[in-house]
Design a protein around this motif. Structure first.
Motif, short mmCIF file in Angstrom:
data_model
loop_
_atom_site.label_atom_id
_atom_site.label_comp_id
_atom_site.label_asym_id
_atom_site.label_seq_id
_atom_site.Cartn_x
_atom_site.Cartn_y
_atom_site.Cartn_z
N VAL A 115 0.84 -1.03 -0.04
CA VAL A 115 0.05 -0.02 0.02
C VAL A 115 0.90 1.18 0.04
O VAL A 115 0.67 2.19 -0.82
N SER A 116 2.06 1.25 0.57
CA SER A 116 2.89 2.38 0.70
C SER A 116 3.81 2.35 -0.32
O SER A 116 4.30 3.58 -0.85
N PHE A 117 4.38 1.11 -0.86
CA PHE A 117 5.44 1.07 -1.87
C PHE A 117 4.93 0.75 -3.32
O PHE A 117 5.71 1.04 -4.31
N TYR A 118 3.63 0.25 -3.52
CA TYR A 118 3.29 0.33 -4.83
C TYR A 118 2.42 1.48 -5.28
O TYR A 118 1.07 1.39 -4.68
N ARG A 119 3.01 2.35 -6.01
CA ARG A 119 2.37 3.56 -6.24
C ARG A 119 2.20 3.72 -7.48
O ARG A 119 3.05 4.61 -8.11
N PRO A 120 1.40 2.93 -8.25
CA PRO A 120 1.17 3.01 -9.65
C PRO A 120 0.72 4.60 -10.20
O PRO A 120 -0.10 5.22 -9.63
N GLU A 121 1.40 5.07 -11.20
CA GLU A 121 1.19 6.64 -11.40
C GLU A 121 -0.25 6.59 -12.27
O GLU A 121 -0.55 5.65 -13.22
N ILE A 122 -1.24 7.39 -11.63
CA ILE A 122 -2.67 7.45 -12.40
C ILE A 122 -2.15 8.05 -13.57
O ILE A 122 -1.80 9.09 -13.81
N ASN A 123 -2.89 7.27 -14.77
CA ASN A 123 -2.74 7.70 -15.95
C ASN A 123 -1.25 7.92 -16.68
O ASN A 123 -1.14 8.76 -17.45
N GLY A 124 -0.24 7.50 -15.56
CA GLY A 124 0.79 7.52 -15.99
C GLY A 124 1.26 6.26 -16.65
O GLY A 124 0.84 5.46 -17.10
N LYS A 125 2.91 6.27 -16.92
CA LYS A 125 3.44 5.19 -17.42
C LYS A 125 4.03 3.86 -16.59
O LYS A 125 3.93 2.98 -16.76
N ARG A 126 4.43 4.60 -15.27
CA ARG A 126 4.89 3.65 -14.34
C ARG A 126 3.80 2.96 -13.46
O ARG A 126 3.53 3.43 -12.54
N THR A 127 3.50 1.85 -13.78
CA THR A 127 2.42 1.10 -13.48
C THR A 127 2.59 -0.35 -13.18
O THR A 127 1.86 -0.96 -12.47
N LYS A 128 3.86 -0.94 -13.51
CA LYS A 128 3.53 -2.22 -13.44
C LYS A 128 4.43 -3.01 -12.34
O LYS A 128 5.39 -2.28 -11.84
N ILE A 129 4.08 -4.09 -11.98
CA ILE A 129 4.88 -4.79 -10.91
C ILE A 129 5.53 -6.10 -11.87
O ILE A 129 4.98 -6.71 -12.89
N LEU A 130 6.76 -6.30 -11.34
CA LEU A 130 7.36 -7.49 -11.64
C LEU A 130 7.69 -8.43 -10.65
O LEU A 130 7.96 -8.15 -9.49
N CYS A 131 7.07 -9.93 -10.81
CA CYS A 131 7.35 -10.67 -9.90
C CYS A 131 7.75 -12.18 -10.38
O CYS A 131 7.89 -12.24 -11.60
N GLU A 132 7.82 -12.97 -9.60
CA GLU A 132 8.43 -14.72 -10.16
C GLU A 132 7.00 -15.38 -10.51
O GLU A 132 6.15 -15.17 -9.76
N ALA A 133 7.19 -16.27 -11.61
CA ALA A 133 6.17 -17.04 -11.83
C ALA A 133 5.91 -17.98 -10.93
O ALA A 133 6.97 -18.55 -10.27
N LYS A 134 4.99 -18.76 -10.54
CA LYS A 134 4.43 -19.52 -9.59
C LYS A 134 5.00 -19.19 -7.96
O LYS A 134 5.59 -20.01 -7.46
N ALA A 135 4.70 -17.87 -7.80
CA ALA A 135 5.30 -17.39 -6.50
C ALA A 135 4.21 -18.26 -5.65
O ALA A 135 3.28 -18.81 -5.93
#
Ligand code: PLP
Length: 428
Positions: A115-135
């Motif tokens: 909630v604090s650290f995933y702050r996707p830009e509203i209508n902006g470019k920086r929105t994605k999360i990278l994670c491992e498959a089968k977490a």
């Protein structure tokens, strides 16, 4: 490791030289089985320290004697009980005390941190999360719900890195390449420091640097790393992390969790967060004024007053970690896991007509912790059941993977030798 031998005398020789051998006596080994239990699931639920009862009883007695006044009159006043754990937990994960707090449960903490650290830009470019498959499933659900919480499309915004076709492990170069490729679209990297299934350890420093180089936040789930890996969260520059207390940290089933927020974010009261009264500035908390004034550091993410009994169990275990020291734990982990690997290879070679055991976990000790994930080729669940019938407590994942983790604090080299013997017996 050709200097090893798969014999009882050799294993006992290693035990005799083990600087941590006395720690085994500090734990209860399960007695439910008619055979001697060989416990290898410290990566799932660590064994109970014999001292835990005493730590919990102390708080039950304080509750009986003082009632609510225990918040101030107990030997370790409940009002600030978590402070007893901070430095010790920080030592386990390589952090400054201001960066660590023990509170809540793991998935709760992951959400609070995102909630604090995933702050996707509203209508902006920086929105994605990278994670491992089968977490680990809980992490998958947490990540998915975070993306949806911001009203974003899952398929586009949750980007997974998977092993290549025909491979079991995720190549680090593929993670780094993906970070580069996503560039200024990447808001956050969130990966398990040690993968729960394969036991693969990721280079958290490298991943953090790569994430920061493109302007992303980098966090780790350390459920399978805390108390297992020699972590340096502060020096590596990791933004945030969380871990549970009940796996390698032996702090009771469903026990309390730890969270880490890097110093660079610690003094920033502007960071958005879900707040509760226990994260409020300690000096003025009980003035009960409107408007949230967070404590500095990780403590500012606490919502609720601490569950003292669970905290006491965690403190009992952290005191054992303090006495053993992560450095010695790490040295024994490397040697014992290498011995276990040797024993398994030896049994595999001797029985190759009927069954072979392929290690999924990396053979490079800098790419793993205590856990070994073994694929039993030519055998199914019957092998695992036969192993269990002999008193081995391990973990089975369909279709044919056995996960074991010799825990440096309480497993012995002799345990590893017996694992090999019982594995061989289970084949026949
Ligand atoms: C064990 C584990 C969990 C468990 O989450 P809880 O909130 O403690 O139930 C979550 N994530 C990972 C990676 C785990 O290994």
């Amino acid at each position: 490791m050709s200097h090893f031998e798969n014999s009882l005398a050799f294993a006992q020789g290693l035990d005799a030289k083990d600087p941590l051998k006395s720690f085994r006596d500090k734990f209860y080994f399960p007695t439910f089985h008619d055979k001697t239990v060989r416990y290898f699931t410290g990566n799932s639920l660590g064994l109970q320290p014999k001292s835990t009862k005493e730590y919990i009883l102390e708080e039950l007695d304080a509750w009986a004697e003082y009632g609510v006044e225990g918040h101030f009159l107990a030997k370790r006043p409940w009002f600030a009980y978590h402070e007893n754990l901070t430095q010790k937990a920080a030592n386990v994960v390589g952090a400054l005390p201001v960066e660590v707090v023990v509170t809540h449960s793991l998935t709760t903490n992951l959400h609070l941190l995102m909630v604090s650290f995933y702050r996707p830009e509203i209508n902006g470019k920086r929105t994605k999360i990278l994670c491992e498959a089968k977490a680990f499933p809980s992490d998958q659900y947490a990540l998915e719900s975070q993306v949806k919480f911001h009203g974003l499309d899952l398929a586009e915004h949750l980007v997974e890195v998977a092993p290549r076709e025909g491979e079991q492990l995720i190549r680090e170069e593929d993670i780094l390449a993906k970070i580069d490729e996503l560039g200024d679209e990447l808001a956050m990297v969130m990966i398990g420091g040690v993968n729960y299934y394969t036991g693969q350890l990721f280079d958290m420093e490298k991943i953090t640097k790569a994430g920061h180089a493109v302007g992303a936040i980098v966090g780790f789930d350390l459920a399978h790393a805390a108390g297992n890996i020699n972590l340096k969260l502060h020096d590596w520059g990791v933004d945030f992390a969380a871990w549970c207390g009940y796996k390698y940290l032996n702090s009771s089933p469903g026990g309390v969790s730890g969270m880490f927020v890097h110093e660079r974010h610690a003094y920033n009261p502007e960071l958005p967060r879900f707040a509760g009264w226990w994260g409020y500035d300690k000096e003025t908390r009980f003035l009960m004024q409107p408007g949230f004034n967070p404590m500095k550091g990780a403590e500012g993410w606490q919502l609720s007053n601490a569950p003292i009994l669970g905290m006491a169990a965690h403190l009992a275990s952290l005191d054992i970690f303090e006495e053993a020291g992560m450095e010695r734990i790490g040295e024994k982990r490397d040697l014992m896991t290498a011995y276990m690997e040797f024993v398994i290879d030896n049994i595999s070679e001797k029985n190759k007509e009927r069954c072979t055991f392929e290690l999924i976990t990396p053979r490079d000790k800098t790419k793993r912790g205590a856990q070994l994930s073994i694929m039993a080729k030519g055998q199914g669940k019957a092998l695992f059941d036969a192993l269990s019938a002999e008193g081995v407590v391990a973990d089975w994942r369909e279709p044919n993977v056995i996960r074991i983790a010799p825990a440096p604090l309480y497993n012995s080299y002799e345990d590893c030798y017996w694992f090999g013997q019982l594995l061989e017996k289970a084949i026949q």
